[in-house]
Every structure is written in C-alpha cells, then in structure tokens.
Design a protein around this motif. Structure first.
Motif, PDB file in Angstrom:
ATOM      1  N   MET A   1     -17.452 -26.001  19.786  1.00 37.36           N
ATOM      2  CA  MET A   1     -18.206 -25.282  20.776  1.00 37.36           C
ATOM      3  C   MET A   1     -19.314 -24.491  20.074  1.00 37.36           C
ATOM      4  N   ILE A   2     -20.497 -24.537  20.623  1.00 34.72           N
ATOM      5  CA  ILE A   2     -21.637 -23.814  20.079  1.00 34.72           C
ATOM      6  C   ILE A   2     -21.792 -22.489  20.812  1.00 34.72           C
ATOM      7  N   VAL A   3     -21.905 -21.402  20.027  1.00 38.59           N
ATOM      8  CA  VAL A   3     -21.970 -20.048  20.596  1.00 38.59           C
ATOM      9  C   VAL A   3     -23.012 -19.217  19.860  1.00 38.59           C
ATOM     10  N   GLU A   4     -23.600 -18.261  20.561  1.00 39.11           N
ATOM     11  CA  GLU A   4     -24.462 -17.278  19.913  1.00 39.11           C
ATOM     12  C   GLU A   4     -23.550 -16.329  19.138  1.00 39.11           C
ATOM     13  N   LEU A   5     -23.974 -15.938  17.946  1.00 37.98           N
ATOM     14  CA  LEU A   5     -23.174 -15.021  17.141  1.00 37.98           C
ATOM     15  C   LEU A   5     -23.834 -13.651  17.098  1.00 37.98           C
ATOM     16  N   ASN A   6     -23.030 -12.618  17.299  1.00 37.66           N
ATOM     17  CA  ASN A   6     -23.504 -11.247  17.165  1.00 37.66           C
ATOM     18  C   ASN A   6     -23.215 -10.795  15.736  1.00 37.66           C
ATOM     19  N   HIS A   7     -24.165 -11.046  14.849  1.00 30.69           N
ATOM     20  CA  HIS A   7     -23.968 -10.736  13.433  1.00 30.69           C
ATOM     21  C   HIS A   7     -23.941  -9.239  13.146  1.00 30.69           C
ATOM     22  N   LYS A   8     -24.296  -8.419  14.126  1.00 30.06           N
ATOM     23  CA  LYS A   8     -24.244  -6.963  13.951  1.00 30.06           C
ATOM     24  C   LYS A   8     -22.801  -6.447  14.014  1.00 30.06           C
ATOM     25  N   ASP A   9     -21.919  -7.235  14.610  1.00 27.61           N
ATOM     26  CA  ASP A   9     -20.510  -6.888  14.720  1.00 27.61           C
ATOM     27  C   ASP A   9     -19.834  -7.111  13.359  1.00 27.61           C
ATOM     28  N   ALA A  10     -19.105  -6.115  12.869  1.00 28.09           N
ATOM     29  CA  ALA A  10     -18.504  -6.182  11.534  1.00 28.09           C
ATOM     30  C   ALA A  10     -17.528  -7.345  11.390  1.00 28.09           C
ATOM     31  N   ASP A  11     -16.678  -7.574  12.389  1.00 25.35           N
ATOM     32  CA  ASP A  11     -15.710  -8.675  12.300  1.00 25.35           C
ATOM     33  C   ASP A  11     -16.413 -10.028  12.274  1.00 25.35           C
ATOM     34  N   ILE A  46     -25.603  -9.199   5.976  1.00 30.07           N
ATOM     35  CA  ILE A  46     -25.616 -10.070   7.162  1.00 30.07           C
ATOM     36  C   ILE A  46     -25.885  -9.231   8.409  1.00 30.07           C
ATOM     37  N   ARG A  47     -25.225  -8.100   8.526  1.00 26.36           N
ATOM     38  CA  ARG A  47     -25.396  -7.238   9.700  1.00 26.36           C
ATOM     39  C   ARG A  47     -26.815  -6.694   9.805  1.00 26.36           C
ATOM     40  N   GLU A  48     -27.472  -6.496   8.667  1.00 29.07           N
ATOM     41  CA  GLU A  48     -28.839  -5.965   8.645  1.00 29.07           C
ATOM     42  C   GLU A  48     -29.901  -7.042   8.835  1.00 29.07           C
ATOM     43  N   SER A  49     -29.502  -8.285   8.825  1.00 30.53           N
ATOM     44  CA  SER A  49     -30.452  -9.397   8.900  1.00 30.53           C
ATOM     45  C   SER A  49     -31.226  -9.393  10.214  1.00 30.53           C
ATOM     46  N   GLY A  50     -32.479  -9.815  10.133  1.00 26.76           N
ATOM     47  CA  GLY A  50     -33.311  -9.969  11.325  1.00 26.76           C
ATOM     48  C   GLY A  50     -33.246 -11.376  11.894  1.00 26.76           C
ATOM     49  N   GLU A  51     -32.392 -12.212  11.328  1.00 25.73           N
ATOM     50  CA  GLU A  51     -32.255 -13.590  11.785  1.00 25.73           C
ATOM     51  C   GLU A  51     -31.445 -13.664  13.081  1.00 25.73           C
TER      52      GLU A  51
END
Length: 155
Positions: A1-11, A46-51
C-alpha cells in the motif's frame, strides 16, 4: 500500500531510518563508497528535511519510500531518495513508488534523480521509465554519480 509519510513524527522518522540505513549500505557496497550522505542521517535530520515522502507498506510495515523536492518554479521534481529495505528487494516496490510519483506530484514536470554510477539496479529502473543519463560527476576519487533526467513532456 502506498501512503504519504509524516516524516516530522518521531516514530515515523525512526521507521524511515530503519529502512534507509540498510538500503544505502547496499548501495555503498555496490559503488565502493561508504560516505553516502543518507548513511549519516538521524531521525532528527529526517524530521528537519524539507522533502516530501511517499511510503510503501507491506502488512503495515514500512518496506520502502521515495522522497522528492519541487523546484521553486514548480516545473521540476528532484527525487532525493529511493529506498527499499533489503528484505523487500526484487518485489517491484521501487517501481511502484516511482510510478506513483510520476503519475502524481511529478506528472507533467521534468524529473531529476541521481545514483551511484555502479548502481546498475537503480540505473536500470530509471531507464525503464524513460530517464536518460544527463551527466556524471565525480564525488570522490574514482566514485561517480550518474545524473538522470526525464523530460516534462511524456507520451
């Protein structure tokens, strides 16, 4: 399954790092160079990334992801990371992620991506989508990156 990832979330960032590090270790071995910037990432970077990140899950487990940045003019998408955990190699995950990106956020835009010159699996994947090698740059003695482009107008 393809999903958007919230990379700002620590987990989520930790799960991404757990996929990214083994994936880039394989590339490091392929190209004979271990100073690849993604191998220096942490959950904080990763959390700080602008991607923007799109993930692929298998049984609710993150198996791979692609990240990208949109150019300021909105006409070009730069693929920053194409990552699949080695446990999930050869299952078409990178192909599905790339297809999803090209049909969505990158539709009708020029797309750029780079990979190690000796990373034949990645180069083959990009070529299969119509990317052409634009140039190579030497990033360290004897180590080159291949830069690929896909034009905005696609048939």
């Amino acid at each position: 399954m393809i999903v958007e990832l919230n990379h700002k979330d620590a987990d989520t960032a930790q799960k991404m790092l757990d996929v990214q590090l083994p994936s880039y270790l394989v590339e490091a071995e392929l190209i004979g160079f271990h100073d690849i910037p993604p191998l220096r990432d942490t959950t904080a970077t990763i959390r700080e990334s602008g991607e923007s990140f799109i993930g692929f899950t298998v049984d609710q487990e993150l198996a791979g992801f692609v990240s990208y940045e949109l150019a300021d003019d909105g006409n070009c998408v730069d693929i920053c990371r194409m990552v699949v955990h080695p446990d999930y190699f050869r299952r078409g995950i990178a192909r599905q992620l790339l297809s999803h990106l090209l049909a969505g956020a990158a539709a009708h835009k020029k797309v750029t991506v780079s990979t190690g010159e000796r990373n034949e699996p990645a180069k083959s994947l990009y070529r299969s989508f119509g990317f052409t090698e634009a140039k190579q740059i030497e990033i360290a003695p004897g180590v080159k990156l291949s830069l690929f482009e896909l034009p905005a107008v696609r048939g």
